[in-house]
Motif scaffolding. Structure first.
Motif, PDB file in Angstrom:
ATOM      1  N   LEU A 128       1.111  -1.471  -0.290  1.00  0.00           N
ATOM      2  CA  LEU A 128       0.605   0.292  -0.109  1.00  0.00           C
ATOM      3  C   LEU A 128       1.027   1.638  -0.380  1.00  0.00           C
ATOM      4  N   HIS A 129       2.171   0.911  -0.155  1.00  0.00           N
ATOM      5  CA  HIS A 129       3.268   1.939  -0.293  1.00  0.00           C
ATOM      6  C   HIS A 129       3.211   3.190   0.859  1.00  0.00           C
ATOM      7  N   ASN A 130       3.042   2.202   2.208  1.00  0.00           N
ATOM      8  CA  ASN A 130       3.162   2.727   3.633  1.00  0.00           C
ATOM      9  C   ASN A 130       4.009   2.997   4.242  1.00  0.00           C
ATOM     10  N   ALA A 131       4.923   3.472   4.388  1.00  0.00           N
ATOM     11  CA  ALA A 131       6.105   3.828   5.582  1.00  0.00           C
ATOM     12  C   ALA A 131       5.948   2.400   6.434  1.00  0.00           C
ATOM     13  N   ILE A 132       7.431   1.660   7.478  1.00  0.00           N
ATOM     14  CA  ILE A 132       7.139   0.532   7.640  1.00  0.00           C
ATOM     15  C   ILE A 132       6.552   1.318   9.372  1.00  0.00           C
ATOM     16  N   PRO A 133       5.893   1.001  10.127  1.00  0.00           N
ATOM     17  CA  PRO A 133       5.387   1.673  11.470  1.00  0.00           C
ATOM     18  C   PRO A 133       6.655   1.524  12.273  1.00  0.00           C
ATOM     19  N   GLN A 134       7.736   2.728  13.359  1.00  0.00           N
ATOM     20  CA  GLN A 134       8.199   1.830  14.568  1.00  0.00           C
ATOM     21  C   GLN A 134       7.393   1.850  15.690  1.00  0.00           C
ATOM     22  N   GLU A 135       6.711   1.769  15.632  1.00  0.00           N
ATOM     23  CA  GLU A 135       5.789   1.613  16.882  1.00  0.00           C
ATOM     24  C   GLU A 135       4.295   0.703  16.108  1.00  0.00           C
ATOM     25  N   PRO A 136       3.885   0.464  17.459  1.00  0.00           N
ATOM     26  CA  PRO A 136       2.134  -0.489  16.843  1.00  0.00           C
ATOM     27  C   PRO A 136       1.090   1.100  17.022  1.00  0.00           C
ATOM     28  N   MET A 137       0.386   0.769  15.340  1.00  0.00           N
ATOM     29  CA  MET A 137      -0.229   1.556  15.238  1.00  0.00           C
ATOM     30  C   MET A 137      -1.523   1.327  15.235  1.00  0.00           C
ATOM     31  N   ILE A 138      -2.143   1.675  16.663  1.00  0.00           N
ATOM     32  CA  ILE A 138      -3.238   0.748  17.276  1.00  0.00           C
ATOM     33  C   ILE A 138      -4.831   1.621  17.004  1.00  0.00           C
TER      34      ILE A 138
ATOM     35  N   LEU B 158       0.391  -6.154  23.409  1.00  0.00           N
ATOM     36  CA  LEU B 158      -1.031  -6.440  24.388  1.00  0.00           C
ATOM     37  C   LEU B 158      -0.662  -5.347  25.645  1.00  0.00           C
ATOM     38  N   VAL B 159       1.257  -5.502  25.697  1.00  0.00           N
ATOM     39  CA  VAL B 159       1.645  -4.110  26.346  1.00  0.00           C
ATOM     40  C   VAL B 159       1.106  -2.935  25.840  1.00  0.00           C
ATOM     41  N   PHE B 160       1.312  -2.321  24.767  1.00  0.00           N
ATOM     42  CA  PHE B 160       1.146  -1.221  23.840  1.00  0.00           C
ATOM     43  C   PHE B 160      -0.428  -0.494  24.497  1.00  0.00           C
ATOM     44  N   CYS B 161      -0.988  -1.490  23.688  1.00  0.00           N
ATOM     45  CA  CYS B 161      -2.338  -0.919  23.965  1.00  0.00           C
ATOM     46  C   CYS B 161      -2.914  -1.132  25.483  1.00  0.00           C
ATOM     47  N   ALA B 162      -1.806  -2.596  26.449  1.00  0.00           N
ATOM     48  CA  ALA B 162      -2.820  -1.727  28.502  1.00  0.00           C
ATOM     49  C   ALA B 162      -1.781  -0.008  28.476  1.00  0.00           C
ATOM     50  N   GLU B 163      -0.426  -0.115  28.193  1.00  0.00           N
ATOM     51  CA  GLU B 163      -0.066   1.317  28.980  1.00  0.00           C
ATOM     52  C   GLU B 163      -0.584   2.730  28.355  1.00  0.00           C
ATOM     53  N   HIS B 164      -1.449   2.536  27.187  1.00  0.00           N
ATOM     54  CA  HIS B 164      -1.942   3.429  26.758  1.00  0.00           C
ATOM     55  C   HIS B 164      -3.010   3.769  26.484  1.00  0.00           C
ATOM     56  N   TYR B 165      -3.864   2.216  26.016  1.00  0.00           N
ATOM     57  CA  TYR B 165      -5.224   2.684  26.577  1.00  0.00           C
ATOM     58  C   TYR B 165      -6.094   1.625  27.017  1.00  0.00           C
ATOM     59  N   GLY B 166      -5.839   1.596  28.231  1.00  0.00           N
ATOM     60  CA  GLY B 166      -5.621   0.305  29.117  1.00  0.00           C
ATOM     61  C   GLY B 166      -6.296  -1.735  28.407  1.00  0.00           C
ATOM     62  N   LEU B 167      -6.777  -2.681  29.055  1.00  0.00           N
ATOM     63  CA  LEU B 167      -6.978  -3.537  28.513  1.00  0.00           C
ATOM     64  C   LEU B 167      -7.957  -4.063  29.862  1.00  0.00           C
ATOM     65  N   LYS B 168      -8.195  -5.079  29.183  1.00  0.00           N
ATOM     66  CA  LYS B 168      -9.255  -5.309  29.928  1.00  0.00           C
ATOM     67  C   LYS B 168     -10.076  -7.243  29.587  1.00  0.00           C
ATOM     68  N   ALA B 169     -10.495  -8.358  30.569  1.00  0.00           N
ATOM     69  CA  ALA B 169     -11.474  -9.080  29.890  1.00  0.00           C
ATOM     70  C   ALA B 169     -12.448  -8.392  28.632  1.00  0.00           C
ATOM     71  N   GLY B 170     -12.369  -9.316  27.785  1.00  0.00           N
ATOM     72  CA  GLY B 170     -13.059  -9.431  26.930  1.00  0.00           C
ATOM     73  C   GLY B 170     -13.178  -8.156  25.815  1.00  0.00           C
ATOM     74  N   ASP B 171     -11.846  -7.542  26.010  1.00  0.00           N
ATOM     75  CA  ASP B 171     -11.145  -6.823  25.001  1.00  0.00           C
ATOM     76  C   ASP B 171     -10.756  -7.970  23.271  1.00  0.00           C
ATOM     77  N   ILE B 172     -10.670  -7.168  22.045  1.00  0.00           N
ATOM     78  CA  ILE B 172     -10.294  -8.502  21.645  1.00  0.00           C
ATOM     79  C   ILE B 172      -9.109  -7.747  19.994  1.00  0.00           C
ATOM     80  N   LEU B 173      -8.602  -8.455  19.753  1.00  0.00           N
ATOM     81  CA  LEU B 173      -7.402  -7.237  19.333  1.00  0.00           C
ATOM     82  C   LEU B 173      -7.450  -8.378  17.994  1.00  0.00           C
TER      83      LEU B 173
END
Length: 207
Positions: A20-30, A158-173
């Motif tokens: 898709l001619h996109n740059a390679i990310p340096q951290e997860p793009m959520i 998972l760590v990135f999601c948890a630290e930036h947005y929170g992560l709990k039972a029932g979430d999906i990724l």
């Protein structure tokens, strides 16, 4: 199954970013999708918007969080089930939003844009690493991916999601899509396979 948050990862495979001619990310793009976007691939029809330009399929491995995150926990601790899914994307809409610097919600969060197979027990990262997932369109394989080819592996996501947005039972990724994304047409039949086992199918209707 009642779902909580739907987290999705963009550009988590090098070959997909390049196609898709996109740059390679340096951290997860959520990004996220509303829970209303979720729809089950149980053999029936899935209705998608047909008047907003091209729609693309993006087959992905999906992880279900079984308990609330706590520091030090990884995928083998947190994930209890897994599925496969299709992140349907309004590609023309997304391209326009990207040019304007706007959020992707209109292109990624529409009704039925998060198609999901049945969930199966998660066997652990080590066992998953030995297997592939694939997407077939009208009987022909169009995508194939595996955990080992991800830019950001599940533990890091998972760590990135948890630290930036929170992560709990029932979430999906949705963990990202490999190369091979392409357009959807009315009447297309999609089949998602884990190794050689089909986990879910659907047929596309365009409204």
């Amino acid at each position: 199954m009642e779902l909580a948050n739907i987290f999705c990862v963009g550009r988590n495979y090098v070959n997909h970013a390049k196609e898709l001619h996109n740059a390679i990310p340096q951290e997860p793009m959520i990004f996220t999708k509303p829970t209303h976007a979720a729809v089950w691939m149980n053999g029936g029809a899935i209705a998608l918007p047909g008047a907003q330009g091209a729609i693309h399929y993006e087959g992905e491995l999906v992880l279900h969080i079984g308990k609330d995150y706590a520091p030090g926990l990884g995928a083998d601790d947190l994930v209890d089930q897994m599925a496969l899914g299709i992140d349907f994307t309004l590609r023309d809409v997304q391209d326009l939003l990207k040019k304007k610097g706007y959020p992707w919600l209109a292109a990624k969060g529409f009704l039925n844009s998060a198609a999901l197979t049945e969930f199966i027990p998660f066997p652990g990262l080590s066992a998953c690493t030995e297997k592939y997932f694939s997407l077939k369109q009208n009987g022909k394989e169009c995508q194939r991916g595996r955990i080992g080819a991800m830019i950001f592996p599940p533990d890091q996501l998972l760590v990135f999601c948890a630290e930036h947005y929170g992560l709990k039972a029932g979430d999906i990724l949705f963990t990202g899509t490999p190369a091979g994304v392409g357009p959807v047409a009315a009447g297309d039949r999609f089949d998602l396979l884990w190794d050689d086992a089909s986990l879910g199918t659907c047929t596309i209707e365009l409204n």
